[in-house]
Design a protein around this motif. Structure first.
Motif, PDB file in Angstrom:
ATOM      1  N   ARG A 112     -26.247  -3.060  11.442  1.00 46.91           N
ATOM      2  CA  ARG A 112     -25.087  -2.367  12.005  1.00 46.91           C
ATOM      3  C   ARG A 112     -24.245  -1.807  10.872  1.00 46.91           C
ATOM      4  O   ARG A 112     -23.991  -2.478   9.880  1.00 46.91           O
ATOM      5  CB  ARG A 112     -24.261  -3.334  12.842  1.00 46.91           C
ATOM      6  N   LEU A 113     -23.829  -0.545  11.040  1.00 47.19           N
ATOM      7  CA  LEU A 113     -23.029   0.124  10.028  1.00 47.19           C
ATOM      8  C   LEU A 113     -21.622   0.347  10.552  1.00 47.19           C
ATOM      9  O   LEU A 113     -21.452   0.862  11.663  1.00 47.19           O
ATOM     10  CB  LEU A 113     -23.658   1.478   9.675  1.00 47.19           C
ATOM     11  N   PRO A 114     -20.593  -0.021   9.769  1.00 47.88           N
ATOM     12  CA  PRO A 114     -19.215   0.263  10.197  1.00 47.88           C
ATOM     13  C   PRO A 114     -19.044   1.770  10.365  1.00 47.88           C
ATOM     14  O   PRO A 114     -19.581   2.554   9.584  1.00 47.88           O
ATOM     15  CB  PRO A 114     -18.359  -0.265   9.059  1.00 47.88           C
ATOM     16  N   PHE A 115     -18.308   2.179  11.391  1.00 51.22           N
ATOM     17  CA  PHE A 115     -18.133   3.599  11.657  1.00 51.22           C
ATOM     18  C   PHE A 115     -16.865   3.779  12.469  1.00 51.22           C
ATOM     19  O   PHE A 115     -16.641   3.048  13.435  1.00 51.22           O
ATOM     20  CB  PHE A 115     -19.344   4.148  12.426  1.00 51.22           C
ATOM     21  N   ALA A 116     -16.031   4.750  12.114  1.00 49.47           N
ATOM     22  CA  ALA A 116     -14.794   5.010  12.840  1.00 49.47           C
ATOM     23  C   ALA A 116     -14.987   6.217  13.753  1.00 49.47           C
ATOM     24  O   ALA A 116     -15.313   7.298  13.289  1.00 49.47           O
ATOM     25  CB  ALA A 116     -13.654   5.270  11.862  1.00 49.47           C
ATOM     26  N   ALA A 117     -14.828   6.007  15.049  1.00 50.96           N
ATOM     27  CA  ALA A 117     -14.923   7.088  16.028  1.00 50.96           C
ATOM     28  C   ALA A 117     -14.269   6.632  17.320  1.00 50.96           C
ATOM     29  O   ALA A 117     -14.127   5.436  17.571  1.00 50.96           O
ATOM     30  CB  ALA A 117     -16.377   7.464  16.279  1.00 50.96           C
ATOM     31  N   GLU A 118     -13.891   7.596  18.138  1.00 53.21           N
ATOM     32  CA  GLU A 118     -13.348   7.293  19.454  1.00 53.21           C
ATOM     33  C   GLU A 118     -14.441   7.517  20.487  1.00 53.21           C
ATOM     34  O   GLU A 118     -15.261   8.427  20.363  1.00 53.21           O
ATOM     35  CB  GLU A 118     -12.150   8.198  19.746  1.00 53.21           C
ATOM     36  N   VAL A 119     -14.455   6.664  21.509  1.00 54.74           N
ATOM     37  CA  VAL A 119     -15.493   6.705  22.538  1.00 54.74           C
ATOM     38  C   VAL A 119     -14.841   6.595  23.905  1.00 54.74           C
ATOM     39  O   VAL A 119     -13.846   5.880  24.072  1.00 54.74           O
ATOM     40  CB  VAL A 119     -16.493   5.534  22.351  1.00 54.74           C
ATOM     41  N   LEU A 120     -15.424   7.294  24.871  1.00 54.51           N
ATOM     42  CA  LEU A 120     -15.045   7.119  26.268  1.00 54.51           C
ATOM     43  C   LEU A 120     -16.171   6.347  26.933  1.00 54.51           C
ATOM     44  O   LEU A 120     -17.332   6.782  26.900  1.00 54.51           O
ATOM     45  CB  LEU A 120     -14.858   8.464  26.966  1.00 54.51           C
ATOM     46  N   ASP A 132     -16.720   5.950  38.641  1.00 50.37           N
ATOM     47  CA  ASP A 132     -15.388   5.991  39.240  1.00 50.37           C
ATOM     48  C   ASP A 132     -14.238   5.690  38.282  1.00 50.37           C
ATOM     49  O   ASP A 132     -13.088   5.655  38.690  1.00 50.37           O
ATOM     50  CB  ASP A 132     -15.316   5.030  40.428  1.00 50.37           C
ATOM     51  N   ARG A 133     -14.509   5.468  36.994  1.00 45.15           N
ATOM     52  CA  ARG A 133     -13.440   5.177  36.034  1.00 45.15           C
ATOM     53  C   ARG A 133     -13.963   5.269  34.611  1.00 45.15           C
ATOM     54  O   ARG A 133     -15.164   5.315  34.381  1.00 45.15           O
ATOM     55  CB  ARG A 133     -12.823   3.807  36.284  1.00 45.15           C
ATOM     56  N   GLY A 134     -13.028   5.259  33.652  1.00 45.45           N
ATOM     57  CA  GLY A 134     -13.406   5.302  32.250  1.00 45.45           C
ATOM     58  C   GLY A 134     -12.353   4.645  31.388  1.00 45.45           C
ATOM     59  O   GLY A 134     -11.201   4.494  31.800  1.00 45.45           O
ATOM     60  N   TRP A 135     -12.757   4.235  30.196  1.00 44.52           N
ATOM     61  CA  TRP A 135     -11.861   3.593  29.241  1.00 44.52           C
ATOM     62  C   TRP A 135     -12.063   4.242  27.877  1.00 44.52           C
ATOM     63  O   TRP A 135     -13.189   4.472  27.457  1.00 44.52           O
ATOM     64  CB  TRP A 135     -12.171   2.105  29.096  1.00 44.52           C
ATOM     65  N   ARG A 136     -10.961   4.488  27.166  1.00 50.90           N
ATOM     66  CA  ARG A 136     -11.046   4.938  25.781  1.00 50.90           C
ATOM     67  C   ARG A 136     -11.129   3.710  24.896  1.00 50.90           C
ATOM     68  O   ARG A 136     -10.477   2.700  25.158  1.00 50.90           O
ATOM     69  CB  ARG A 136      -9.821   5.741  25.411  1.00 50.90           C
ATOM     70  N   SER A 137     -11.918   3.841  23.830  1.00 51.68           N
ATOM     71  CA  SER A 137     -12.069   2.733  22.898  1.00 51.68           C
ATOM     72  C   SER A 137     -12.381   3.292  21.521  1.00 51.68           C
ATOM     73  O   SER A 137     -12.522   4.493  21.345  1.00 51.68           O
ATOM     74  CB  SER A 137     -13.191   1.796  23.371  1.00 51.68           C
ATOM     75  N   ALA A 138     -12.515   2.388  20.561  1.00 52.51           N
ATOM     76  CA  ALA A 138     -12.862   2.748  19.186  1.00 52.51           C
ATOM     77  C   ALA A 138     -14.125   2.002  18.781  1.00 52.51           C
ATOM     78  O   ALA A 138     -14.327   0.843  19.144  1.00 52.51           O
ATOM     79  CB  ALA A 138     -11.722   2.386  18.237  1.00 52.51           C
ATOM     80  N   VAL A 139     -14.964   2.680  18.019  1.00 59.06           N
ATOM     81  CA  VAL A 139     -16.204   2.093  17.516  1.00 59.06           C
ATOM     82  C   VAL A 139     -15.885   1.112  16.396  1.00 59.06           C
ATOM     83  O   VAL A 139     -15.077   1.405  15.514  1.00 59.06           O
ATOM     84  CB  VAL A 139     -17.152   3.191  16.983  1.00 59.06           C
ATOM     85  N   LEU A 140     -16.514  -0.049  16.435  1.00 55.56           N
ATOM     86  CA  LEU A 140     -16.439  -1.007  15.332  1.00 55.56           C
ATOM     87  C   LEU A 140     -17.638  -0.833  14.412  1.00 55.56           C
ATOM     88  O   LEU A 140     -17.512  -0.817  13.199  1.00 55.56           O
ATOM     89  CB  LEU A 140     -16.396  -2.438  15.862  1.00 55.56           C
TER      90      LEU A 140
END
Length: 105
Positions: free
Chosen positions: A11-19, A24-32
């Motif tokens: 696993r490689l550390p990586f900064a990005a935003e993800v939906l 019927d729904r969604g959440w915003r999050s950040a990649v670890l």
């Protein structure tokens, strides 16, 4: 290493935003971190999925469309969620090239 912390790929550390999207729904999050087989995200507030749930992860970009990746919830911790992709991905995931309109018919 115990079975719960086993990794098929580094696993490689990586900064990005993800939906994290469901029908019927969604959440915003950040990649670890990312690997060709999956990723770990920060657990968003109110995240109510169960292990095995199928989602689409949209990796958001600043300009233009970001790739959508089919995945399932593989692990849930108090602060993070592990996802396993349906198909192996590049690191980071990228849009697949599409054929020009003339070539598609």
């Amino acid at each position: 290493m115990d079975a719960q912390n086993r990794r098929d790929n580094e696993r490689l550390p990586f900064a990005a935003e993800v939906l994290v999207a469901c029908p019927d729904r969604g959440w915003r999050s950040a990649v670890l971190d990312l690997s060709p087989g999956g990723c770990a995200l920060l657990r968003p507030a109110g995240f109510e999925m169960h292990i095995g749930a199928v989602v689409t992860l949209y990796f958001l970009t600043r300009n233009g469309p970001g790739p959508g990746v089919g995945a399932r919830v593989a692990r849930m911790g108090p602060r993070d969620i592990g996802f396993e992709y349906h198909d192996e991905q590049t690191v980071p995931p990228s849009l697949h090239a599409t054929a020009p309109a003339a070539a598609r018919g």
